[in-house]
Design a protein around this motif. Structure first.
Motif, short mmCIF file in Angstrom:
data_model
loop_
_atom_site.label_atom_id
_atom_site.label_comp_id
_atom_site.label_asym_id
_atom_site.label_seq_id
_atom_site.Cartn_x
_atom_site.Cartn_y
_atom_site.Cartn_z
N TRP A 77 0.83 -1.21 0.00
CA TRP A 77 0.00 0.00 0.00
C TRP A 77 0.86 1.26 0.00
N LEU A 78 1.95 1.24 0.75
CA LEU A 78 2.85 2.39 0.74
C LEU A 78 3.55 2.53 -0.60
N LEU A 79 3.90 1.40 -1.20
CA LEU A 79 4.51 1.44 -2.53
C LEU A 79 3.53 2.02 -3.55
N ALA A 80 2.26 1.60 -3.46
CA ALA A 80 1.23 2.12 -4.37
C ALA A 80 1.05 3.62 -4.17
N ALA A 81 1.08 4.07 -2.91
CA ALA A 81 0.93 5.51 -2.63
C ALA A 81 2.10 6.29 -3.22
N THR A 82 3.31 5.75 -3.11
CA THR A 82 4.49 6.43 -3.65
C THR A 82 4.40 6.53 -5.17
N VAL A 83 4.06 5.41 -5.82
CA VAL A 83 3.95 5.41 -7.28
C VAL A 83 2.84 6.34 -7.74
N LEU A 84 1.69 6.30 -7.05
CA LEU A 84 0.57 7.18 -7.40
C LEU A 84 0.97 8.65 -7.33
N TRP A 85 1.59 9.03 -6.22
CA TRP A 85 1.91 10.44 -6.03
C TRP A 85 2.97 10.91 -7.04
N ALA A 86 4.02 10.11 -7.24
CA ALA A 86 5.07 10.50 -8.19
C ALA A 86 4.51 10.56 -9.61
N GLY A 87 3.70 9.56 -9.98
CA GLY A 87 3.12 9.55 -11.32
C GLY A 87 2.14 10.68 -11.52
N VAL A 110 -9.41 14.22 -5.62
CA VAL A 110 -9.69 12.78 -5.54
C VAL A 110 -8.39 12.01 -5.36
N GLY A 111 -7.36 12.41 -6.11
CA GLY A 111 -6.07 11.75 -5.97
C GLY A 111 -5.49 11.91 -4.58
N GLY A 112 -5.70 13.07 -3.97
CA GLY A 112 -5.23 13.28 -2.60
C GLY A 112 -5.92 12.36 -1.62
N VAL A 113 -7.23 12.19 -1.78
CA VAL A 113 -7.98 11.29 -0.90
C VAL A 113 -7.50 9.85 -1.06
N VAL A 114 -7.31 9.43 -2.31
CA VAL A 114 -6.81 8.07 -2.57
C VAL A 114 -5.43 7.88 -1.95
N LEU A 115 -4.60 8.90 -2.05
CA LEU A 115 -3.26 8.84 -1.47
C LEU A 115 -3.33 8.62 0.05
N MET A 116 -4.21 9.35 0.71
CA MET A 116 -4.35 9.20 2.17
C MET A 116 -4.91 7.83 2.54
N VAL A 117 -5.86 7.33 1.74
CA VAL A 117 -6.41 6.00 2.00
C VAL A 117 -5.32 4.94 1.88
N LEU A 118 -4.48 5.04 0.85
CA LEU A 118 -3.40 4.07 0.68
C LEU A 118 -2.40 4.16 1.82
N THR A 119 -2.13 5.38 2.28
CA THR A 119 -1.18 5.54 3.38
C THR A 119 -1.70 4.90 4.66
N VAL A 120 -2.97 5.16 4.97
CA VAL A 120 -3.57 4.55 6.16
C VAL A 120 -3.62 3.04 6.01
N SER A 121 -3.93 2.57 4.80
CA SER A 121 -3.98 1.12 4.56
C SER A 121 -2.60 0.48 4.74
N LEU A 135 0.06 1.77 6.79
CA LEU A 135 0.59 1.86 8.14
C LEU A 135 -0.41 1.46 9.22
N GLY A 136 -1.71 1.64 8.91
CA GLY A 136 -2.73 1.34 9.92
C GLY A 136 -2.65 -0.07 10.45
N PRO A 137 -2.60 -1.11 9.60
CA PRO A 137 -2.51 -2.49 10.11
C PRO A 137 -1.24 -2.72 10.92
N ARG A 138 -0.13 -2.09 10.54
CA ARG A 138 1.11 -2.26 11.29
C ARG A 138 0.99 -1.64 12.68
N ILE A 139 0.32 -0.51 12.77
CA ILE A 139 0.11 0.12 14.08
C ILE A 139 -0.77 -0.77 14.96
N SER A 140 -1.83 -1.29 14.36
CA SER A 140 -2.73 -2.19 15.11
C SER A 140 -2.00 -3.47 15.51
#
Length: 301
Positions: free
Chosen positions: A207-217, A275-286, A288-293
Motif C-alpha cells: 500500500w505504501l509502494l502504491a501511494a508512492t507510485v501514485l503520487w510520483a506519477g 480525488v487523488g489526494g484522498v486516494v493517497l491518504m487511504v493508501l497511506t492509512v492502509s 501503516l494502519g494495520p502495522r500500528i494495530s
C-alpha cells in the motif's frame, strides 16, 4: 524502551499532513494555470479574431467606394462587407471577455457602421457633386472612427488574453511549493516503507509502494499537462498579437483551435487532484494502519 508504536503513529500523521497540504497546494497551482485555458480558447481568441474580421470588412467595404459613391458593380460587395462587419461584431459581443465596457463599445461601433453605411449610400444617390463629396467625407471620417474603436477594443481584449496566457510570480511560487512538497512526501513515503520493512521484516509494504507510485506519477502527469497548456497558450497568443488580414484569419483561428484542442480535458483534471489526494491518504492509512494495530496487539500480550 521500544518506541516502534509511537514512531509508526508519528510517521502516519506526518504522511497524512504532507498529503493534505501537498494536495491543496497542487490543486491551487494547477487551477491557477488551467482555469484560463478554456476562456482563452473559447472566448478571448474568437473574440479577437472577430474584431479583426470586422475591421477588415469595414476596410474592404470602403475600398469598394470611389469618389462618386459605391459604383454599380461594387454595390453588392459593399453591402456584403457591411453585413460581414455586423455579423463579426455580433460574434465579438457574444464572447464577453472584458465586461460591460466592451459591450458598450460594440454597441457604439454597430451604430457607427450603420451611420457610415447610410452616408455612403446617400453619396451614391446624390447627383450634386459637392454634396456627394461632403457625404463621402463624412463617411470616411466615420470609417476612421470605426477602425480606431475596433483597434482600441482589440488592444483591451489582447491584454486579457495576455494575462490569461501569463505565468506570474504567484504561479512560480505555487509550483515551486508543489515541487518541494512533492519531493518531501515521496521521501517520507520511502522512509516509512524502509522503517516498516526494518521493524517488521517484510520485503515491501504494497500500500505504501502504491501511494508512492501514485503520487510520483500524478505529479509527473499534471506537471507535463501544465507545461503543454502553458506552451499552447503562448503559441495561441503569438497568433493573436498582430492584426490579421482577412485571408489570414481562418488560418490563425485553426491554429489556435489546434493548439488548445485539449484545453477542456486539461481543465477537467483539476477536480481529480482532490480525488487523488484522498486516494493517497487511504493508501497511506492502509499501509501503516494495520502495522500500528499489529504492534499494539503485540504490546498487549
Amino acid at each position: 524502551m521500544n518506541t516502534t508504536g509511537r514512531d509508526l503513529v508519528r510517521r502516519l500523521w506526518v504522511l497524512l499532513s504532507l498529503a493534505v497540504v501537498s494536495t491543496l497546494v497542487l490543486f491551487g497551482a494547477y487551477r491557477g494555470v488551467h482555469d484560463d485555458t478554456v476562456p482563452l480558447a473559447s472566448s478571448s481568441a474568437p473574440g479577437i479574431l472577430a474584431v479583426d474580421t470586422a475591421r477588415n470588412a469595414v476596410q474592404r467595404a470602403h475600398a469598394a467606394v470611389d469618389g462618386s459613391g459605391p459604383p454599380p458593380d461594387a454595390t453588392g460587395d459593399f453591402h456584403t462587407q457591411i453585413s460581414v462587419a455586423h455579423q463579426s461584431i455580433a460574434v465579438a459581443a457574444s464572447e464577453n471577455v472584458a465586461g460591460p465596457a466592451d459591450r458598450h463599445t460594440l454597441k457604439t461601433i454597430t451604430g457607427l457602421i450603420t451611420v457610415y453605411s447610410a452616408w455612403v449610400e446617400q453619396a451614391g444617390q446624390e447627383e450634386d457633386a459637392s454634396l456627394r463629396a461632403a457625404f463621402l467625407h463624412y463617411a470616411e471620417r466615420g470609417r476612421d472612427d470605426i477602425v480606431e474603436r475596433l483597434d482600441e477594443l482589440r488592444d483591451r481584449r489582447l491584454a486579457v488574453a495576455r494575462e490569461q496566457a501569463s505565468f506570474p510570480w504567484p504561479l512560480w511560487l505555487g509550483w515551486g511549493a508543489v515541487a518541494v512538497l512533492g519531493l518531501a512526501l515521496c521521501g517520507a513515503l520511502v522512509e516509512a516503507q524502509w522503517f516498516a520493512r526494518r521493524r517488521f521484516r517484510t520485503a515491501v509494504q504494497p500500500w505504501l509502494l502504491a501511494a508512492t507510485v501514485l503520487w510520483a506519477g500524478w505529479l509527473a502527469v499534471l506537471g507535463w499537462f501544465t507545461v503543454r497548456a502553458q506552451r499552447a497558450m503562448g503559441d495561441s497568443l503569438a497568433e493573436l498579437r498582430g492584426v490579421r488580414s482577412a485571408e489570414e484569419i481562418p488560418e490563425a483561428g485553426a491554429n489556435v483551435e489546434r493548439y488548445m484542442a485539449d484545453a477542456g480535458f486539461w481543465a477537467s483534471l483539476s477536480g481529480w487532484v482532490l480525488v487523488g489526494g484522498v486516494v493517497l491518504m487511504v493508501l497511506t492509512v492502509s499501509g501503516l494502519g494495520p502495522r500500528i494495530s499489529e504492534y499494539r496487539f503485540r504490546g498487549q500480550r
